[in-house]
Write an enzyme that holds these catalytic residues in place. Structure first.
Site, PDB file in Angstrom:
ATOM      1  N   ASP A   1       0.812  -1.221   0.000  1.00 26.83           N
ATOM      2  CA  ASP A   1       0.000   0.000   0.000  1.00 26.83           C
ATOM      3  C   ASP A   1       0.845   1.270   0.000  1.00 26.83           C
ATOM      4  OD1 ASP A   1      -2.184  -1.717   0.111  1.00 26.83           O
ATOM      5  OD2 ASP A   1      -2.200  -1.699   2.294  1.00 26.83           O
TER       6      ASP A   1
ATOM      7  N   LYS B   1       2.034   1.799  -5.169  1.00 22.22           N
ATOM      8  CA  LYS B   1       2.648   1.184  -6.359  1.00 22.22           C
ATOM      9  C   LYS B   1       1.767   1.350  -7.597  1.00 22.22           C
ATOM     10  CE  LYS B   1       2.696  -2.748  -4.174  1.00 22.22           C
ATOM     11  NZ  LYS B   1       2.289  -2.323  -2.825  1.00 22.22           N
ATOM     12  N   GLY B   2       0.442   1.134  -7.386  1.00 18.44           N
ATOM     13  CA  GLY B   2      -0.485   1.231  -8.516  1.00 18.44           C
ATOM     14  C   GLY B   2      -0.419   2.594  -9.168  1.00 18.44           C
ATOM     15  N   LYS B   3      -0.433   3.628  -8.333  1.00 21.62           N
ATOM     16  CA  LYS B   3      -0.365   4.995  -8.859  1.00 21.62           C
ATOM     17  C   LYS B   3       0.918   5.196  -9.661  1.00 21.62           C
ATOM     18  CE  LYS B   3       0.853   9.510  -8.250  1.00 21.62           C
ATOM     19  NZ  LYS B   3       0.996  10.818  -7.650  1.00 21.62           N
TER      20      LYS B   3
ATOM     21  N   GLY C   1      -4.366  -4.534  -3.753  1.00 20.84           N
ATOM     22  CA  GLY C   1      -5.383  -3.516  -4.038  1.00 20.84           C
ATOM     23  C   GLY C   1      -4.617  -2.283  -4.472  1.00 20.84           C
ATOM     24  N   HIS C   2      -4.601  -2.014  -5.755  1.00 19.34           N
ATOM     25  CA  HIS C   2      -3.804  -0.911  -6.298  1.00 19.34           C
ATOM     26  C   HIS C   2      -4.737   0.192  -6.795  1.00 19.34           C
ATOM     27  CE1 HIS C   2      -0.167  -3.781  -7.099  1.00 19.34           C
ATOM     28  NE2 HIS C   2      -0.530  -3.732  -5.840  1.00 19.34           N
TER      29      HIS C   2
ATOM     30  N   THR D   1      -5.875 -11.677   3.611  1.00 18.87           N
ATOM     31  CA  THR D   1      -6.969 -11.001   2.908  1.00 18.87           C
ATOM     32  C   THR D   1      -8.110 -11.979   2.597  1.00 18.87           C
ATOM     33  OG1 THR D   1      -5.920 -11.474   0.802  1.00 18.87           O
ATOM     34  CG2 THR D   1      -5.390  -9.351   1.821  1.00 18.87           C
TER      35      THR D   1
ATOM     36  N   ARG E   1       2.732 -29.234  -6.122  1.00 22.04           N
ATOM     37  CA  ARG E   1       2.536 -29.726  -7.500  1.00 22.04           C
ATOM     38  C   ARG E   1       1.150 -30.336  -7.715  1.00 22.04           C
ATOM     39  NH1 ARG E   1       7.990 -32.729  -6.728  1.00 22.04           N
ATOM     40  NH2 ARG E   1       6.965 -32.744  -4.716  1.00 22.04           N
TER      41      ARG E   1
ATOM     42  N   GLN F   1       2.164  -6.374  -3.042  1.00 19.06           N
ATOM     43  CA  GLN F   1       2.696  -6.520  -1.675  1.00 19.06           C
ATOM     44  C   GLN F   1       4.052  -5.793  -1.558  1.00 19.06           C
ATOM     45  OE1 GLN F   1       1.464  -9.809  -3.222  1.00 19.06           O
ATOM     46  NE2 GLN F   1      -0.402  -8.787  -2.618  1.00 19.06           N
TER      47      GLN F   1
ATOM     48  N   THR G   1      -9.687  -5.031   1.603  1.00 16.91           N
ATOM     49  CA  THR G   1     -10.556  -5.527   2.681  1.00 16.91           C
ATOM     50  C   THR G   1     -11.260  -4.414   3.454  1.00 16.91           C
ATOM     51  OG1 THR G   1      -8.675  -5.493   4.189  1.00 16.91           O
ATOM     52  CG2 THR G   1      -9.084  -7.559   3.040  1.00 16.91           C
ATOM     53  N   GLY G   2     -10.854  -3.167   3.218  1.00 14.96           N
ATOM     54  CA  GLY G   2     -11.465  -2.045   3.931  1.00 14.96           C
ATOM     55  C   GLY G   2     -10.984  -1.916   5.370  1.00 14.96           C
TER      56      GLY G   2
ATOM     57  N   LYS H   1       3.087  10.065  -0.859  1.00 13.38           N
ATOM     58  CA  LYS H   1       2.284  10.589   0.260  1.00 13.38           C
ATOM     59  C   LYS H   1       3.045  11.581   1.147  1.00 13.38           C
ATOM     60  CE  LYS H   1      -1.407   8.002   1.142  1.00 13.38           C
ATOM     61  NZ  LYS H   1      -2.377   6.936   1.461  1.00 13.38           N
TER      62      LYS H   1
HETATM   63  P1  GDP Z   1      -0.571   0.075  -3.575  1.00 12.12           P
HETATM   64  O1  GDP Z   1      -1.198  -1.169  -3.043  1.00 12.12           O
HETATM   65  O2  GDP Z   1       0.890   0.134  -3.288  1.00 12.12           O
HETATM   66  O3  GDP Z   1      -0.871   0.321  -5.019  1.00 12.12           O
HETATM   67  O4  GDP Z   1      -1.221   1.281  -2.745  1.00 12.12           O
HETATM   68  P2  GDP Z   1      -2.803   1.462  -2.421  1.00 12.12           P
HETATM   69  O5  GDP Z   1      -3.490   1.906  -3.655  1.00 12.12           O
HETATM   70  O6  GDP Z   1      -3.329   0.285  -1.704  1.00 12.12           O
HETATM   71  O7  GDP Z   1      -2.735   2.618  -1.330  1.00 12.12           O
HETATM   72  C1  GDP Z   1      -2.206   3.860  -1.609  1.00 12.12           C
HETATM   73  C2  GDP Z   1      -3.281   4.915  -1.358  1.00 12.12           C
HETATM   74  O8  GDP Z   1      -2.692   6.193  -1.331  1.00 12.12           O
HETATM   75  C3  GDP Z   1      -4.314   4.994  -2.465  1.00 12.12           C
HETATM   76  O9  GDP Z   1      -5.539   5.373  -1.905  1.00 12.12           O
HETATM   77  C4  GDP Z   1      -3.779   6.064  -3.392  1.00 12.12           C
HETATM   78  O10 GDP Z   1      -4.790   6.706  -4.141  1.00 12.12           O
HETATM   79  C5  GDP Z   1      -3.168   7.012  -2.399  1.00 12.12           C
HETATM   80  N1  GDP Z   1      -1.970   7.741  -2.872  1.00 12.12           N
HETATM   81  C6  GDP Z   1      -0.964   7.313  -3.675  1.00 12.12           C
HETATM   82  N2  GDP Z   1       0.000   8.251  -3.764  1.00 12.12           N
HETATM   83  C7  GDP Z   1      -0.409   9.293  -2.988  1.00 12.12           C
HETATM   84  C8  GDP Z   1       0.189  10.552  -2.633  1.00 12.12           C
HETATM   85  O11 GDP Z   1       1.297  10.894  -3.030  1.00 12.12           O
HETATM   86  N3  GDP Z   1      -0.528  11.356  -1.787  1.00 12.12           N
HETATM   87  C9  GDP Z   1      -1.750  10.998  -1.300  1.00 12.12           C
HETATM   88  N4  GDP Z   1      -2.369  11.842  -0.481  1.00 12.12           N
HETATM   89  N5  GDP Z   1      -2.329   9.811  -1.615  1.00 12.12           N
HETATM   90  C10 GDP Z   1      -1.667   8.985  -2.424  1.00 12.12           C
HETATM   91  P1  IMO Z   2      -0.742  -4.367  -2.152  1.00 10.13           P
HETATM   92  O1  IMO Z   2      -0.275  -4.945  -3.452  1.00 10.13           O
HETATM   93  C1  IMO Z   2      -0.968  -4.697   2.187  1.00 10.13           C
HETATM   94  C2  IMO Z   2      -1.023  -8.765   3.846  1.00 10.13           C
HETATM   95  C3  IMO Z   2      -2.295  -9.209   4.543  1.00 10.13           C
HETATM   96  C4  IMO Z   2      -1.711 -10.152   5.580  1.00 10.13           C
HETATM   97  C5  IMO Z   2      -0.577 -10.831   4.807  1.00 10.13           C
HETATM   98  C6  IMO Z   2      -0.937 -12.182   4.214  1.00 10.13           C
HETATM   99  O2  IMO Z   2      -2.054  -3.657  -2.230  1.00 10.13           O
HETATM  100  O3  IMO Z   2       0.342  -3.580  -1.506  1.00 10.13           O
HETATM  101  P2  IMO Z   2      -2.414 -12.896   2.111  1.00 10.13           P
HETATM  102  O4  IMO Z   2      -3.848 -12.638   1.815  1.00 10.13           O
HETATM  103  O5  IMO Z   2      -1.461 -12.382   1.098  1.00 10.13           O
HETATM  104  O6  IMO Z   2      -2.137 -14.333   2.463  1.00 10.13           O
HETATM  105  O7  IMO Z   2      -2.141 -12.067   3.489  1.00 10.13           O
HETATM  106  O8  IMO Z   2      -0.215  -9.931   3.788  1.00 10.13           O
HETATM  107  N1  IMO Z   2      -1.207  -8.270   2.457  1.00 10.13           N
HETATM  108  C7  IMO Z   2      -1.147  -6.984   2.118  1.00 10.13           C
HETATM  109  N2  IMO Z   2      -1.009  -5.860   2.854  1.00 10.13           N
HETATM  110  N3  IMO Z   2      -1.022  -4.603   0.844  1.00 10.13           N
HETATM  111  C8  IMO Z   2      -1.136  -5.713   0.077  1.00 10.13           C
HETATM  112  O9  IMO Z   2      -1.062  -5.664  -1.262  1.00 10.13           O
HETATM  113  C9  IMO Z   2      -1.240  -6.968   0.709  1.00 10.13           C
HETATM  114  N4  IMO Z   2      -1.382  -8.230   0.265  1.00 10.13           N
HETATM  115  C10 IMO Z   2      -1.347  -9.023   1.340  1.00 10.13           C
HETATM  116  O10 IMO Z   2      -2.970  -8.131   5.139  1.00 10.13           O
HETATM  117  O11 IMO Z   2      -1.135  -9.421   6.627  1.00 10.13           O
HETATM  118 MG    MG Z   3      -2.761  -1.771  -1.834  1.00  8.56          MG
END
Ligand code: GDP
Ligand code: IMO
Ligand code: MG
Length: 427
Positions: free
Chosen positions: A13, A16-18, A40-41, A127, A141, A222, A299-300, A329
């Site tokens: 989180d 990365k997606g951004k 969740g990207h 998750t 396997r 991750q 997962t919220g 951020k």
């Molecule tokens: P990822 O899993 O690494 O792709 O990250 P997530 O999307 O799960 O979480 C990153 C959150 O931060 C998302 O809600 C993005 O929209 C938000 N985000 C990403 N870059 C920035 C930033 O530079 N500033 C702010 N305020 N939010 C950001």
């Molecule tokens: P992104 O790509 C944050 C965490 C879960 C749990 C552990 C194992 O959005 O950064 P799993 O379901 O993979 O067996 O869970 O890893 N986890 C993440 N935490 N961002 C993720 O992905 C995650 N993917 C798994 O919360 O602690």
């Molecule tokens: Mg994420």
């Protein structure tokens, strides 16, 4: 033109997606190489938010081929749902392909994940997307790969055999309910015609693209601290979310990779269980969660929040060989008088500058902080390095000095346009 890897350096989180979406502007191909829909990207384009779980974040750039690589555990039902959501937003999904070597994440893997978590004395806080069970079957396997889905009759036989075994596990060991094989076969029959045309031999496609000098982007899910070997085991995911994961998960040799970009969030967050040295369980942590909107995209769940841990980022650099950092951020930290950054772990009176292997040791660690001055300005509309407040620049420079890795871009907001280029290395 080059092969670039984007990886998370903390607990996921990081944004990365951004960043993949930003870099995909010029990419010919974007490839996922590990994980599944546990990811969740979030990508924000013109104020519209898209949350991607299986699809590479390059999917919003219709020019780039999007590949779900061999190392991914791919739930086809989630994939089709995600494609439908995109299509409803008027986006094309014609450029999505699945490796014939990718594992099919089956409905029984999701149920197994639930039962295992419910029965565990030390819960991981997964998750519940079936990731661990699917990788268990892969390495035992017993997994079913996408090429086996093409011939439905033999796929059906594999499904029935595997499910018969799983049902014995579910009822006998976990006291759960058996799953209905006929119903599951019908669910797969319904999606067969939509999935099969997407199945390709992706390893040659990716390697040919690199050979032809195309821009290929590998999107990690991750992050380093969730790595199966080097994270806070057992509180990790079941794959290798590092640059090394690209070689095994996409079939690309290490020598073919030109740049490894580590995404670092300006503070730390973690979802799920496991040690977190800089975690703030007070109002400061609540403030970070509120300011950063730190709630899981999959997962919220509220994310645990804390100060930036540079011991962790240095660990991630060692594992990944980072050539660049993108710091995300940074805008969230605006308004603070001072900002703490962890530069060591004190364990039983000794200060360590690395992450110990035993999570019980990590759990004992007290953070050693360097305190940096904060800034009051809102930096979220800033576009250039020169505009940034001096103390924000100092924060970035401290990270560069401590890690020895250049911060090539600073992200100051969720939208694809909220970025500050620092050194021209990502252009
Ligand atoms: P990822 O899993 O690494 O792709 O990250 P997530 O999307 O799960 O979480 C990153 C959150 O931060 C998302 O809600 C993005 O929209 C938000 N985000 C990403 N870059 C920035 C930033 O530079 N500033 C702010 N305020 N939010 C950001
Ligand atoms: P992104 O790509 C944050 C965490 C879960 C749990 C552990 C194992 O959005 O950064 P799993 O379901 O993979 O067996 O869970 O890893 N986890 C993440 N935490 N961002 C993720 O992905 C995650 N993917 C798994 O919360 O602690
Ligand atoms: Mg994420």
């Amino acid at each position: 033109m080059s092969a670039k890897v984007v990886v998370g350096t903390q607990w996921g989180d990081e944004g990365k997606g951004k960043i993949v979406d930003v870099l995909a502007d010029r990419a010919d191909m974007v490839v996922r190489f590990q994980g599944g829909d546990n990811a969740g990207h979030t990508v924000v384009v013109n104020g519209k938010k898209h949350v991607l779980h299986l699809l590479p974040s390059g999917v919003l750039r219709s020019e780039a081929a999007c590949i779900i690589g061999p190392g991914v555990v791919c739930n086809p039902f989630v994939l089709l749902k995600e494609m439908k959501t995109l299509e409803e937003s008027g986006l094309s999904t014609d450029h999505i392909q699945i490796s014939d070597r990718a594992q099919i994440l089956m409905p029984y893997h999701c149920y197994q994940d639930e039962l295992e978590e419910a029965a565990a004395s030390h819960k991981i806080g997964t998750t519940k997307r079936g990731i661990g069970p699917c990788y268990q079957d892969k390495y035992a396997r017993k997994g079913i790969r996408y090429h086996e889905f093409i011939d439905f009759d033999s796929f059906e036989q594999r499904l029935r055999e595997n499910l018969a075994f799983k049902n014995r596990l579910f009822t006998g060991v976990y006291g759960g309910e058996p799953m209905d094989a006929d119903e599951m076969v019908e669910q797969f029959r319904e999606i067969h015609d939509r999935i099969v045309p997407m199945i390709v031999e992706s390893t040659h496609l990716v390697n040919d693209a690199i050979k032809e000098g195309k821009e290929v982007l590998f999107e990690g899910a991750q992050a380093a601290m969730l790595d199966i070997n080097y994270g806070t085991y057992p509180y990790v995911t079941s794959s290798s979310p590092t640059s090394a994961g690209v070689t095994v998960g996409a079939g690309v040799a290490p020598s073919k990779i030109d740049q490894v970009i580590g995404v670092v969030k300006a503070y730390s967050t973690r979802v799920g269980e496991g040690p977190f040295v800089t975690e703030l369980l007070d109002e400061q942590g609540d403030w970070l969660r509120d300011q950063g909107h730190e709630f899981g995209a999959t997962t919220g769940r509220p994310r645990r929040c804390g100060w930036l841990d540079l011991v962790v980022v240095r660990h991630a650099d060692m594992l990944n060989g980072l050539t660049d950092i993108v710091l995300t951020k940074l805008d969230v930290l605006g308004g603070l008088d001072e900002i703490k950054v962890c530069t060591g772990y004190e364990i039983d009176g000794e200060v360590l500058d690395y992450v110990p292997s035993d999570q019980a040791e990590v759990a004992k660690a007290k953070p050693v902080y360097t305190v940096l001055p904060g800034w009051k300005e809102d930096i979220s509309k800033m576009k250039t390095w020169d505009e940034l407040p001096e103390n924000a620049k100092k924060y970035v420079e401290f990270i560069e000095e401590f890690t020895g890795v250049p911060v090539s871009m600073v992200s100051v907001g969720p939208d694809r346009i909220n970025n500050i280029d620092h050194n021209d290395r990502l252009n």
